[in-house]
Enzyme design. Structure first.
Site, PDB file in Angstrom:
ATOM      1  N   HIS A  81       3.810   1.917   2.880  1.00 52.47           N
ATOM      2  CA  HIS A  81       5.671   0.692   1.627  1.00 52.47           C
ATOM      3  C   HIS A  81       5.766   2.022   0.096  1.00 52.47           C
ATOM      4  O   HIS A  81       7.141   1.392   0.664  1.00 52.47           O
ATOM      5  CB  HIS A  81       4.987  -0.477   1.236  1.00 52.47           C
ATOM      6  CG  HIS A  81       4.207  -2.025   2.156  1.00 52.47           C
ATOM      7  ND1 HIS A  81       3.153  -2.075   2.368  1.00 52.47           N
ATOM      8  CD2 HIS A  81       4.504  -2.473   3.006  1.00 52.47           C
ATOM      9  CE1 HIS A  81       3.128  -2.879   2.914  1.00 52.47           C
ATOM     10  NE2 HIS A  81       3.662  -2.803   3.466  1.00 52.47           N
ATOM     11  N   ASP A 133       5.257   0.509  12.628  1.00 55.54           N
ATOM     12  CA  ASP A 133       5.788  -0.884  13.586  1.00 55.54           C
ATOM     13  C   ASP A 133       7.035  -0.186  14.175  1.00 55.54           C
ATOM     14  O   ASP A 133       7.824  -0.799  14.464  1.00 55.54           O
ATOM     15  CB  ASP A 133       6.027  -1.682  12.473  1.00 55.54           C
ATOM     16  CG  ASP A 133       4.993  -2.024  11.654  1.00 55.54           C
ATOM     17  OD1 ASP A 133       4.122  -2.872  12.351  1.00 55.54           O
ATOM     18  OD2 ASP A 133       4.826  -1.987  10.634  1.00 55.54           O
ATOM     19  N   GLY A 148       9.012   1.295   8.778  1.00 55.87           N
ATOM     20  CA  GLY A 148       8.243   2.326   9.070  1.00 55.87           C
ATOM     21  C   GLY A 148       7.814   2.289  10.626  1.00 55.87           C
ATOM     22  O   GLY A 148       7.501   1.461  10.811  1.00 55.87           O
ATOM     23  N   HIS A 192       1.013  -1.552  -0.354  1.00 50.73           N
ATOM     24  CA  HIS A 192       0.054  -0.186  -0.209  1.00 50.73           C
ATOM     25  C   HIS A 192       0.883   1.358  -0.136  1.00 50.73           C
ATOM     26  O   HIS A 192       2.407   1.316   0.119  1.00 50.73           O
ATOM     27  CB  HIS A 192      -0.999   0.183   1.060  1.00 50.73           C
ATOM     28  CG  HIS A 192      -0.440  -0.638   2.056  1.00 50.73           C
ATOM     29  ND1 HIS A 192       0.576   0.581   2.875  1.00 50.73           N
ATOM     30  CD2 HIS A 192      -0.527  -1.034   3.337  1.00 50.73           C
ATOM     31  CE1 HIS A 192       0.801   0.046   4.567  1.00 50.73           C
ATOM     32  NE2 HIS A 192       0.719  -1.648   4.681  1.00 50.73           N
ATOM     33  N   SER A 234      -2.653  -0.074   6.903  1.00 53.94           N
ATOM     34  CA  SER A 234      -1.790  -1.734   6.678  1.00 53.94           C
ATOM     35  C   SER A 234      -2.762  -2.537   5.616  1.00 53.94           C
ATOM     36  O   SER A 234      -3.476  -2.272   5.736  1.00 53.94           O
ATOM     37  CB  SER A 234      -2.341  -1.511   8.441  1.00 53.94           C
ATOM     38  OG  SER A 234      -2.153  -2.983   8.630  1.00 53.94           O
TER      39      SER A 234
HETATM   40  P1  AMP Z   1       5.015  -5.000   6.857  1.00 49.47           P
HETATM   41  O1  AMP Z   1       4.865  -5.113   6.322  1.00 49.47           O
HETATM   42  O2  AMP Z   1       3.642  -4.901   6.999  1.00 49.47           O
HETATM   43  O3  AMP Z   1       5.777  -6.083   7.292  1.00 49.47           O
HETATM   44  O4  AMP Z   1       5.465  -3.962   6.553  1.00 49.47           O
HETATM   45  C1  AMP Z   1       6.185  -3.451   6.037  1.00 49.47           C
HETATM   46  C2  AMP Z   1       6.873  -2.119   5.905  1.00 49.47           C
HETATM   47  O5  AMP Z   1       6.358  -0.716   6.117  1.00 49.47           O
HETATM   48  C3  AMP Z   1       7.541  -2.210   7.558  1.00 49.47           C
HETATM   49  O6  AMP Z   1       8.741  -1.188   8.242  1.00 49.47           O
HETATM   50  C4  AMP Z   1       6.108  -0.952   8.336  1.00 49.47           C
HETATM   51  O7  AMP Z   1       6.728  -0.137   9.595  1.00 49.47           O
HETATM   52  C5  AMP Z   1       5.839  -0.214   6.667  1.00 49.47           C
HETATM   53  N1  AMP Z   1       4.767   0.280   7.058  1.00 49.47           N
HETATM   54  C6  AMP Z   1       3.729  -0.461   7.551  1.00 49.47           C
HETATM   55  N2  AMP Z   1       2.664   0.409   7.365  1.00 49.47           N
HETATM   56  C7  AMP Z   1       2.705   1.676   6.634  1.00 49.47           C
HETATM   57  C8  AMP Z   1       2.831   2.862   7.122  1.00 49.47           C
HETATM   58  N3  AMP Z   1       1.294   3.306   7.379  1.00 49.47           N
HETATM   59  N4  AMP Z   1       2.776   4.289   6.581  1.00 49.47           N
HETATM   60  C9  AMP Z   1       4.152   3.769   6.442  1.00 49.47           C
HETATM   61  N5  AMP Z   1       4.920   2.875   6.519  1.00 49.47           N
HETATM   62  C10 AMP Z   1       4.353   1.194   6.931  1.00 49.47           C
END
Ligand code: AMP
Length: 285
Positions: free
Chosen positions: A37, A150, A147, A34, A185
């Protein structure tokens, strides 16, 4: 954009990029991409010459009864989004190659992982630190881009880089939100329309806390009570935690000054959502 599935192929490509003097900026993800990312890809592009993204739904960071099997997966859409955002290499390993039979070595943080999300997700951060260490040995990144969404994960991984004398630099991107404020998310797709509007209380609670703090309030209990009241205006939200912590140490602050994290996790039916704010606070005179 190049798509690489083999670990050794990825390692050789990273060796070559390094030999050519390129700075590798790495964005690890679990896919279902999204705008959050993609904002990290943009940040990575400003701090590196080659942006590498990984997509890997890491089974070891999901607990029993969590959403591993239903976690959203759509590689074709992700591939398109990553290419459009400027990813140079997309590393998309197979589960069996990341965790070969007999895998038995783990990277464990023993000081910051039994609080906040770690309290209700035992073993989660062991999976995170282990997979990111493995990915860093594969991608050989100069810069790791994470990000703030988290925040505990970023704090734990920053500590890992330090404790393990790794030369990778950590960069933190801000939280990207939907128009109404809900933090983006991959898990938001689990929300039905009623839960989707209830979910907004999470953002509103953090906002209420931030407004109080910005207006000079420093009594932590009072701020937390106010934020909880906003959260629980929604009858369908169960609070997992709402806590102040220092960032990135994740200690309980004695007072609200310095870099302060206010982090929250809620359950809405069976969906767990997290959000946070980080503030730089001067002592009140
Ligand atoms: P994930 O795919 O959920 O494991 O997230 C991958 C990376 O994207 C992690 O470093 C997250 O913190 C970051 N991330 C997830 N959601 C967001 C958001 N809404 N804004 C910025 N970064 C994000």
């Amino acid at each position: 954009m190049q798509i690489i599935r083999s670990i050794s192929h990825m390692q050789r490509l990273s060796d070559r990029l390094r030999q050519e003097g390129r700075r590798i900026a790495f964005v690890p993800t679990m896919g279902a991409l999204h705008r959050g990312h993609l904002s990290l890809v943009e940040l990575a592009g400003r701090h590196g010459d080659s942006v590498i993204m990984s997509i890997f739904v890491n089974p070891t960071q999901f607990g029993a009864g969590e959403d591993l099997s239903r976690y959203p997966r759509n590689f074709e859409r992700d591939e398109k989004r990553a290419a459009e955002a400027g990813v140079e290499v997309l590393f998309y390993p197979e589960e069996e190659s990341m965790y070969a039979p007999g895998h038995m070595t783990w990277v464990v943080n023993e000081g910051m992982t039994d609080i906040l999300c770690g309290a209700s997700r035992p073993g989660h951060f062991r999976g995170v630190t282990t997979v990111v260490m493995k990915l860093l040995h594969i991608v050989k990144a100069h810069v790791l881009v994470l990000g703030q969404k988290d925040a505990q994960q970023a704090a734990v991984l920053g500590r890992m880089l330090e404790d393990m004398n790794m030369e990778t630099e950590l960069l933190l991107g801000g939280i990207v939100r939907e128009e109404d404020g809900l933090a983006m998310s991959s898990r938001n797709v689990y929300l039905d329309s009623a839960s989707r509007s209830e979910a907004l209380h999470l953002y509103q609670a953090l906002n209420a806390a931030e407004s109080l703090i910005r207006s000079g309030e420093r009594r932590m209990d009072h701020i937390l009570d106010t934020a909880k009241r906003v959260l629980l205006e929604s009858g369908s939200i169960t609070l997992d935690y709402l806590e102040f912590r220092t960032f990135p140490e994740l200690r309980r602050p004695e007072s609200l000054q310095g870099r302060i994290l206010l982090a929250a996790a809620i359950f809405l039916a069976d969906v767990r959502l997290i959000d946070n704010i980080i503030m730089e606070l001067d002592p009140v005179q």
